[in-house]
Design a protein around this motif. Sequence first.
Motif, PDB file in Angstrom:
ATOM      1  N   LYS A  59       0.746  -1.395   0.002  1.00 17.11           N
ATOM      2  CA  LYS A  59       0.043   0.047  -0.089  1.00 17.11           C
ATOM      3  C   LYS A  59       0.949   1.287   0.089  1.00 17.11           C
ATOM      4  O   LYS A  59       1.910   1.075   0.511  1.00 17.11           O
ATOM      5  CB  LYS A  59      -0.971  -0.108   1.189  1.00 17.11           C
ATOM      6  CG  LYS A  59      -0.383  -0.061   2.515  1.00 17.11           C
ATOM      7  CD  LYS A  59      -1.433  -0.221   3.476  1.00 17.11           C
ATOM      8  CE  LYS A  59      -0.838  -0.072   4.964  1.00 17.11           C
ATOM      9  NZ  LYS A  59      -0.101  -1.089   5.512  1.00 17.11           N
ATOM     10  N   LYS A  91      -4.106   0.768  -2.925  1.00 14.60           N
ATOM     11  CA  LYS A  91      -3.584  -0.380  -3.173  1.00 14.60           C
ATOM     12  C   LYS A  91      -3.172  -0.755  -4.608  1.00 14.60           C
ATOM     13  O   LYS A  91      -3.838   0.020  -5.405  1.00 14.60           O
ATOM     14  CB  LYS A  91      -4.172  -1.430  -2.602  1.00 14.60           C
ATOM     15  CG  LYS A  91      -4.301  -1.781  -1.142  1.00 14.60           C
ATOM     16  CD  LYS A  91      -5.023  -2.761  -0.672  1.00 14.60           C
ATOM     17  CE  LYS A  91      -5.052  -2.726   1.008  1.00 14.60           C
ATOM     18  NZ  LYS A  91      -6.055  -3.037   1.471  1.00 14.60           N
ATOM     19  N   PRO A  92      -2.315  -1.333  -5.145  1.00 16.06           N
ATOM     20  CA  PRO A  92      -2.062  -1.435  -6.504  1.00 16.06           C
ATOM     21  C   PRO A  92      -3.473  -1.963  -7.307  1.00 16.06           C
ATOM     22  O   PRO A  92      -4.248  -2.759  -6.915  1.00 16.06           O
ATOM     23  CB  PRO A  92      -0.976  -2.813  -6.590  1.00 16.06           C
ATOM     24  CG  PRO A  92      -0.146  -2.675  -5.427  1.00 16.06           C
ATOM     25  CD  PRO A  92      -1.267  -2.133  -4.178  1.00 16.06           C
ATOM     26  N   GLY A  93      -3.624  -1.260  -8.642  1.00 15.62           N
ATOM     27  CA  GLY A  93      -4.839  -1.490  -9.127  1.00 15.62           C
ATOM     28  C   GLY A  93      -6.062  -0.314  -8.922  1.00 15.62           C
ATOM     29  O   GLY A  93      -6.928  -0.688  -9.685  1.00 15.62           O
ATOM     30  N   GLN A  94      -5.898   0.383  -7.605  1.00 14.77           N
ATOM     31  CA  GLN A  94      -6.963   1.224  -7.529  1.00 14.77           C
ATOM     32  C   GLN A  94      -7.083   2.218  -8.347  1.00 14.77           C
ATOM     33  O   GLN A  94      -7.907   2.896  -8.547  1.00 14.77           O
ATOM     34  CB  GLN A  94      -6.857   1.651  -6.155  1.00 14.77           C
ATOM     35  CG  GLN A  94      -7.471   0.570  -4.997  1.00 14.77           C
ATOM     36  CD  GLN A  94      -7.506   1.147  -3.683  1.00 14.77           C
ATOM     37  OE1 GLN A  94      -6.446   1.069  -2.949  1.00 14.77           O
ATOM     38  NE2 GLN A  94      -8.632   1.643  -3.313  1.00 14.77           N
ATOM     39  N   ARG A 134      -3.947   2.975 -14.475  1.00 17.24           N
ATOM     40  CA  ARG A 134      -2.727   2.240 -14.645  1.00 17.24           C
ATOM     41  C   ARG A 134      -1.349   3.516 -14.509  1.00 17.24           C
ATOM     42  O   ARG A 134      -0.431   2.992 -13.780  1.00 17.24           O
ATOM     43  CB  ARG A 134      -2.608   1.751 -15.760  1.00 17.24           C
ATOM     44  CG  ARG A 134      -1.372   0.693 -16.180  1.00 17.24           C
ATOM     45  CD  ARG A 134      -1.574  -0.112 -17.373  1.00 17.24           C
ATOM     46  NE  ARG A 134      -0.359  -0.601 -17.964  1.00 17.24           N
ATOM     47  CZ  ARG A 134       0.228  -1.663 -17.565  1.00 17.24           C
ATOM     48  NH1 ARG A 134      -0.355  -2.348 -16.679  1.00 17.24           N
ATOM     49  NH2 ARG A 134       1.376  -1.927 -18.121  1.00 17.24           N
ATOM     50  N   ASP A 149      -0.973   4.582 -10.943  1.00 17.49           N
ATOM     51  CA  ASP A 149      -0.708   3.395 -10.347  1.00 17.49           C
ATOM     52  C   ASP A 149       0.928   2.967 -10.496  1.00 17.49           C
ATOM     53  O   ASP A 149       1.627   2.697  -9.535  1.00 17.49           O
ATOM     54  CB  ASP A 149      -1.575   2.040 -10.846  1.00 17.49           C
ATOM     55  CG  ASP A 149      -1.911   1.143  -9.898  1.00 17.49           C
ATOM     56  OD1 ASP A 149      -2.058   1.627  -8.695  1.00 17.49           O
ATOM     57  OD2 ASP A 149      -1.378  -0.087 -10.063  1.00 17.49           O
ATOM     58  N   GLN A 150       1.401   3.257 -11.324  1.00 20.66           N
ATOM     59  CA  GLN A 150       2.794   2.894 -12.053  1.00 20.66           C
ATOM     60  C   GLN A 150       3.691   4.000 -11.280  1.00 20.66           C
ATOM     61  O   GLN A 150       4.880   3.526 -10.627  1.00 20.66           O
ATOM     62  CB  GLN A 150       3.080   2.758 -13.382  1.00 20.66           C
ATOM     63  CG  GLN A 150       2.417   1.586 -13.909  1.00 20.66           C
ATOM     64  CD  GLN A 150       3.124   1.159 -15.420  1.00 20.66           C
ATOM     65  OE1 GLN A 150       3.587   1.912 -16.107  1.00 20.66           O
ATOM     66  NE2 GLN A 150       3.005  -0.348 -15.476  1.00 20.66           N
TER      67      GLN A 150
END
Length: 91
Positions: free
Chosen positions: A2, A52-55, A58, A61-62
């Motif tokens: 996270k 969290k990843p994916g929320q 893209r 997120d990266q």
Amino acid sequence: MKAMAKHILVKTPEEADSLKKRLEKGEAFDVLAKKFSICPSGKRGGDLGEVKPGQMVRVIDQVIFKKSVGDIHGPVKSKFGYHLVKVYYRD
């Protein structure tokens, strides 16, 4: 995993570049986010909270999960516009 991040969303890369220069000179991220961000998070100083990843989209997120903590990243282009992103912590 996270992370906690803030961002400023604007419509043009020029606007993002201008704000990035102001941030690099020491202006407060949350103050500029409240004034200029077109994202609803702007009202909270750009605070995206703990994610969290994916929320996120893209490309954001990266940035949040792969780029350095504490630096201002961007402008990052998404379908929403141009983002400046600052990651405060990641674990």
